[in-house]
Design a protein around this motif. Structure first.
Motif, PDB file in Angstrom:
ATOM      1  N   VAL A  57       1.922  -8.478   2.816  1.00  0.00           N
ATOM      2  CA  VAL A  57       1.523  -7.101   3.073  1.00  0.00           C
ATOM      3  C   VAL A  57       0.208  -7.105   3.845  1.00  0.00           C
ATOM      4  O   VAL A  57      -0.714  -7.831   3.483  1.00  0.00           O
ATOM      5  N   CYS A  79       4.336  -0.628  -6.980  1.00  0.00           N
ATOM      6  CA  CYS A  79       4.478  -2.074  -7.110  1.00  0.00           C
ATOM      7  C   CYS A  79       4.906  -2.450  -8.528  1.00  0.00           C
ATOM      8  O   CYS A  79       4.293  -2.017  -9.496  1.00  0.00           O
ATOM      9  N   PRO A  80       5.954  -3.241  -8.639  1.00  0.00           N
ATOM     10  CA  PRO A  80       6.464  -3.554  -9.983  1.00  0.00           C
ATOM     11  C   PRO A  80       5.594  -4.531 -10.755  1.00  0.00           C
ATOM     12  O   PRO A  80       5.757  -4.639 -11.967  1.00  0.00           O
ATOM     13  N   THR A  83       0.563  -6.147  -8.076  1.00  0.00           N
ATOM     14  CA  THR A  83       0.027  -6.979  -7.015  1.00  0.00           C
ATOM     15  C   THR A  83      -1.111  -6.280  -6.289  1.00  0.00           C
ATOM     16  O   THR A  83      -2.048  -6.919  -5.837  1.00  0.00           O
ATOM     17  N   TYR A 107      -5.218  -7.293  -2.777  1.00  0.00           N
ATOM     18  CA  TYR A 107      -3.809  -7.703  -2.720  1.00  0.00           C
ATOM     19  C   TYR A 107      -3.706  -9.135  -3.226  1.00  0.00           C
ATOM     20  O   TYR A 107      -4.324 -10.038  -2.680  1.00  0.00           O
ATOM     21  N   PHE A 114       7.463  -9.588  -2.606  1.00  0.00           N
ATOM     22  CA  PHE A 114       7.958  -9.169  -1.284  1.00  0.00           C
ATOM     23  C   PHE A 114       9.155  -8.228  -1.407  1.00  0.00           C
ATOM     24  O   PHE A 114      10.166  -8.405  -0.747  1.00  0.00           O
ATOM     25  N   CYS A 115       9.005  -7.255  -2.299  1.00  0.00           N
ATOM     26  CA  CYS A 115      10.129  -6.361  -2.538  1.00  0.00           C
ATOM     27  C   CYS A 115      10.089  -5.171  -1.614  1.00  0.00           C
ATOM     28  O   CYS A 115      11.027  -4.396  -1.563  1.00  0.00           O
ATOM     29  N   ASN A 116       8.994  -4.968  -0.905  1.00  0.00           N
ATOM     30  CA  ASN A 116       8.908  -3.928   0.103  1.00  0.00           C
ATOM     31  C   ASN A 116       8.731  -2.524  -0.478  1.00  0.00           C
ATOM     32  O   ASN A 116       8.701  -1.555   0.271  1.00  0.00           O
ATOM     33  N   LEU A 117       8.617  -2.382  -1.780  1.00  0.00           N
ATOM     34  CA  LEU A 117       8.544  -1.036  -2.349  1.00  0.00           C
ATOM     35  C   LEU A 117       7.227  -0.346  -1.990  1.00  0.00           C
ATOM     36  O   LEU A 117       7.200   0.861  -1.775  1.00  0.00           O
ATOM     37  N   CYS A 118       6.152  -1.108  -1.902  1.00  0.00           N
ATOM     38  CA  CYS A 118       4.864  -0.503  -1.563  1.00  0.00           C
ATOM     39  C   CYS A 118       4.908   0.104  -0.177  1.00  0.00           C
ATOM     40  O   CYS A 118       4.410   1.208   0.047  1.00  0.00           O
ATOM     41  N   MET A 129       4.632  -5.077   6.557  1.00  0.00           N
ATOM     42  CA  MET A 129       4.839  -6.491   6.292  1.00  0.00           C
ATOM     43  C   MET A 129       4.552  -7.274   7.565  1.00  0.00           C
ATOM     44  O   MET A 129       5.047  -6.920   8.641  1.00  0.00           O
TER      45      MET A 129
HETATM   46  S1  SF4 Z   1       5.980  -6.124  -1.736  1.00  0.00           S
HETATM   47 FE1  SF4 Z   1       6.522  -5.495  -3.794  1.00  0.00          FE
HETATM   48  S2  SF4 Z   1       5.452  -6.909  -5.093  1.00  0.00           S
HETATM   49 FE2  SF4 Z   1       4.527  -7.093  -3.096  1.00  0.00          FE
HETATM   50  S3  SF4 Z   1       2.819  -5.692  -3.151  1.00  0.00           S
HETATM   51 FE3  SF4 Z   1       4.523  -4.573  -2.317  1.00  0.00          FE
HETATM   52  S4  SF4 Z   1       5.449  -3.578  -4.056  1.00  0.00           S
HETATM   53 FE4  SF4 Z   1       4.123  -5.181  -4.862  1.00  0.00          FE
END
Ligand code: SF4
Ligand code: SF4
Lengths: 159, 377, 360
Positions: A57, A79-80, A83, A107, A114-118, A129
């Motif tokens: 990120v 973020c789960p 992070t 960070y 790397f779940c991309n939710l953020c 990313m």
């Molecule tokens: S990619 Fe997922 S785990 Fe990484 S910072 Fe973003 S939300 Fe959190």
């Protein structure tokens, strides 16, 4: 007699299947063009990740060292695994009002999945990313990064 | 013969003993951290006792604090070789609770990617199976072809293994413009390479000796152990969720459920090889005309499922994967339970491996296609 | 005849030594020279064969193999050897220390002894017994004692299983190796290597011996591969079943001994095969094509021998990197139900051919 014929023919059919297998490997050893090994890091120049690749990120900064992060903490919530830590501060505006701005965007690369939710959750598209994949460092503490550059400011007009 | 041997000093018959051996948690052929306690007599196996817990991460418990969007990324980390299908199962369950219908485009893309995932999983399995038998070369041939699929994933959703591509309500991104081209190129490539797999292993006399008649699982046993997926189908247990409870775009496509009667390791091998052909034909049916439309439907930023219970099962590369959600109406589930195929498949191991040699145990375990993080969540 | 003869070289060394030394001192010095030469050969063979195996395996598997140390990874095996020497030699707690340390030496010893009887080139032959073949098959199977000791003493059940497998395997396949060699002995009428080679001057036995020689050669290759514990017969060290089999507990230099011995054993088997079936250092001749035969004679006999050996080793590697491994009972069934009976019939057949004078 029949048994003997069967015995012998079984040997030959067995040999045939073995040769079939050897033909496949033999094909590949005689065709070095098929080799798939990539010579990393020699091919570093040409090695390009796909645009979508989720490397890490990053907070995008413009040339005038401005970013788009308002410090709304939406990414931190999304973020789960904790992070991202958004640390805000209050500054005094010229007109005397107090305003909340981002102090540190912390960070923890070592925790990111790397779940991309953020990225999806950010209302101002401040983060994205990067395609950087060479994350190895010698000290774990280097994996905790502060993404906003020193003295960077919030971009005009982003709220 | 052991009974007749005598101690030369005392003249008494020698005692033979069973002995224990720990296979794993660090062992080349347990493919992860599975520990098998073997009871052996010579090389013959009397009992296999799997011990789990070396990679337990309490994923189900973690799900209880996560939002539904966050749960998806945890399912990636269970059966990492079928990550897309696991994602899909959770997404479908949540969508079921929200009572939203997916656009056709989403369904078709989900199905294509599922089948690609199944192919990549089977390719990896083929390579590893060869390696377990001692034919190390197959490992790299399998990986070569798998790499093409992984590239497709990487280009489309940015990740190679833990894809997190599904979200409740659709897909995370739209497909990449190259997606169709690459997928078609891959299917064309793999249609040529798959016969090579047969040449190298399937017909080979040593391979047949090692697999035929090894680890027989009858249909009744398969059903009572709950063995699903290719492993169950090799015993004649028709259990393909794609056929029996079709989801996503599976009702639209024509494919055969691969069934065999023998139930031995060879049958399990053949079923997977045949499934690769079927998967390719499914992809070919869908890839040409992916319907236009949205790649996701609008959902609330934080999804709250209405109070109730939801169950959704999908067919992963290993078998039937189920998600059972109990919602109290909050933003995370009250309880979430996964039915992972690997766990039930592993439970049949002791039954299948009694009385075989150590080398056969490796073969049986490999044909069960175990992914340990899936068993040990 | 062949223009490159090592006999003049060895003779000149001998005479120059004999000028001012007593005969016994000469013998001792010659022993030392030979021992030194063999040790050099041993290390060299190990380094080259390990490198070759890694490269060839890589090319079979669409890889490049070692590429980092030196150009094309040439120095990789040397680097590995240094690493192994520097490693700590671990001994398991309850191991039988004496036997544990002895085992690698037994294995090395047997390979050295076997290497001693190899006819490398014309006149380059340390030992030329009149029972050369018998000696070679005898000492090359001594190694199994080392394997058994290693498996027993290292106090590891995997090692023990590996060792027992190895015992069963080597003892059975010895028979086939011996019998298939006997087939040619019937043809050549001698057990002495130099005579066997000399008898192939008109053509190699594999061509002149009709089908029986071909069968014997095939069986020899299969049984030889099995005797060296190489894939597809690598059950004693089947890594997917027994982690590393009998040498699981060895590390450092002692492991290197096992490792080297495996490769040198492969060389020995290929060497025997080349000598007995492919004419040893004899150049390739076709009937009465004088010109062709003369050109062939220009290639030194050393090259002929090592070329043939390299070819056979490549074949063995090809087997290893293609086939799945057999199971222990299948392995024994292959020997006792297929190779041995075929071999026996084959010898009879060959004897008949020789009696009738049907061979070329
Ligand atoms: S990619 Fe997922 S785990 Fe990484 S910072 Fe973003 S939300 Fe959190
Ligand atoms: S990066 Fe985006 S979501 Fe995160 S705090 Fe800044 S503005 Fe909010």
């Amino acid at each position: 007699m029949k048994a003997i014929v069967k015995y012998i023919s079984s040997i030959f059919s067995a040999l045939k299947t073995l040769f079939k297998g050897m033909a496949v490997t033999g094909h590949y050893i005689s065709h070095p063009k098929e080799i798939i090994t990539q010579q990393y890091p020699e091919n570093r120049e040409t090695l390009k990740m796909f645009d979508m690749f989720r490397g890490e990120v990053v907070l995008t900064h413009s040339e005038s060292n401005e970013h788009r992060c308002t410090g709304c903490s939406a990414c931190e919530v999304a973020c789960p695994n904790g992070t991202i830590e958004i640390i805000n501060k209050r500054i005094e505006m010229p007109d005397g009002k107090k305003k909340k701005v981002i102090d540190k965007f912390v960070y923890h690369l070592s925790m990111c999945t790397f779940c991309n939710l953020c990225i999806l959750s950010c209302p101002t598209d401040a983060i994205k990313m990067s395609q950087d994949f060479e994350h190895a460092v010698f000290d774990r503490s280097q994996l905790t990064k502060v993404l906003n550059k020193p003295a960077s400011k919030l971009m005009e007009g982003v709220r | 013969m052991a009974e007749t041997a005598t101690n030369t000093n005392t003249g008494k018959p020698l005692e033979t003993q069973e002995y224990f051996i720990n296979m794993g948690p660090q062992h080349p052929s347990t493919h992860g951290v599975l520990r098998l306690m073997l009871t052996l007599e010579g090389e013959t196996i009397h009992n296999v006792e799997p011990h789990l817990g070396y990679i337990h991460r309490s994923i189900e418990k973690m799900c209880e604090k996560d939002t539904y969007a966050q749960i998806i990324h945890l399912t990636d980390r269970m059966d990492y070789l079928s990550s897309h299908m696991n994602n899909e199962a959770v997404s479908l369950a949540v969508e079921q609770g929200l009572e939203v219908e997916m656009p056709e485009r989403v369904k078709v893309i989900r199905t294509i990617i599922s089948e690609l995932t199944r192919l990549s999983s089977h390719q990896l399995w083929w390579g590893v199976f060869g390696m377990d038998l001692g034919a190390i070369t197959s490992f790299l041939y399998g990986f070569r072809d798998r790499e093409m699929i992984i590239d497709i994933f990487e280009e489309t959703c940015g990740a190679r293994l833990t894809m997190n591509y599904n979200v409740p309500g659709g897909l995370m991104f739209d497909i990449h413009p190259n997606f169709q081209k690459r997928t078609k190129a891959f299917v064309e490539h793999f249609r040529q390479k798959l016969p090579e797999y047969d040449q190298l292993l399937t017909g080979n006399v040593i391979f047949e000796m090692r697999t035929k008649g090894i680890g027989i699982l009858s249909k009744e046993d398969a059903i009572s152990f709950g063995v699903t997926g290719p492993t169950g189908r090799a015993s004649g247990f028709s259990n393909d969720v794609r056929k029996h409870n079709p989801y996503s775009a599976y009702p639209q496509v024509e494919f055969n459920e691969v069934l065999r009667e023998e139930g031995d390791s060879y049958a399990r091998y053949k079923v997977r090889i045949q499934e690769m052909w079927e998967s390719m034909s499914i992809i070919e049916q869908l890839i040409e005309n992916i319907p236009e439309g949205d790649y996701k439907v609008k959902t609330k930023a934080v999804i709250k499922l209405p109070k109730g219970e939801y169950y959704q099962k999908v067919e992963t590369a290993r078998g039937e994967f189920g998600v059972y959600i109990i919602s109290e109406g909050g933003k995370s589930p009250y309880r979430l339970k996964f039915r992972s195929p690997g766990f039930s498949n592993l439970s049949a191991l002791n039954h299948m491996a009694k009385g075989v040699k150590i080398a056969d145990l490796v073969v049986i375990m490999s044909t069960l296609d175990l992914v340990i993080p899936d068993i040990d969540r | 005849m062949n223009i490159y003869d090592f006999k003049s070289l060895t003779d000149s060394i001998h005479t120059s030594l004999s000028v001012n030394l007593s005969p016994s001192a000469v013998t001792i010095i010659e022993f030392i020279i030979i021992a030194f030469a063999f040790m050099m050969l041993f290390t060299l063979l190990g380094l080259i064969l390990v490198y070759a195996e890694r490269k060839i395996a890589a090319f079979f598997q669409l890889r490049l193999g070692p590429m980092r140390v030196g150009k094309w990874g040439i120095a990789q095996t040397a680097a590995d050897a240094i690493k192994l020497i520097l490693k700590e030699p671990l001994v398991t707690k309850n191991a039988d220390k004496f036997l544990f340390n002895l085992a690698p030496f037994i294995i090395i010893l047997s390979t050295f002894m076997a290497l001693g009887a190899m006819p490398f080139a014309k006149g380059l032959h340390a030992l030329d017994f009149d029972i050369g073949i018998l000696y070679l098959t005898a000492v090359s199977s001594l190694g199994v004692i080392g394997i058994l000791i290693a498996g027993w003493s290292s106090d590891n059940k995997y090692s023990l299983i590996g060792a027992m497998r190895s015992g069963a395997q080597v003892v059975s396949y010895e028979l086939s190796v011996g019998l298939s060699l006997l087939t040619v002995v019937v043809l050549a009428g001698s057990l002495q290597f130099s005579e066997i080679i000399a008898s192939q001057e008109a053509g190699w036995w594999i061509f002149r011996g009709h089908i029986p020689a071909l069968i014997a050669f095939t069986i020899f290759m299969i049984a030889g591969t099995a005797e060296t514990n190489r894939g597809p017969f690598d059950l004693p060290e089947a890594e997917s079943e027994l982690t590393a089999g009998f040498h699981t507990e060895y590390s450092g230099l002692k492991f290197a001994f096992f490792f080297l011995a495996e490769f040198v054993n492969m060389f020995i088997i290929a060497g025997i095969g080349a000598t007995v079936f492919l004419g040893g250092w004899m150049p390739f001749h076709i009937g009465n094509w004088e010109g062709f035969n003369r050109i062939m004679d220009f290639i030194p006999s050393l090259f002929w021998f090592f070329g043939k050996v390299a070819f056979l080793i490549f074949l063995m590697m090809w087997f290893k990197w293609t086939f799945p491994r057999l199971r222990i009972d299948q392995l024994l069934r292959l020997e006792w139900k297929y190779l041995l009976p075929i071999n026996l019939v084959n010898i009879l057949f060959m004897a008949f051919i020789v009696l009738m004078g049907w061979h070329f």
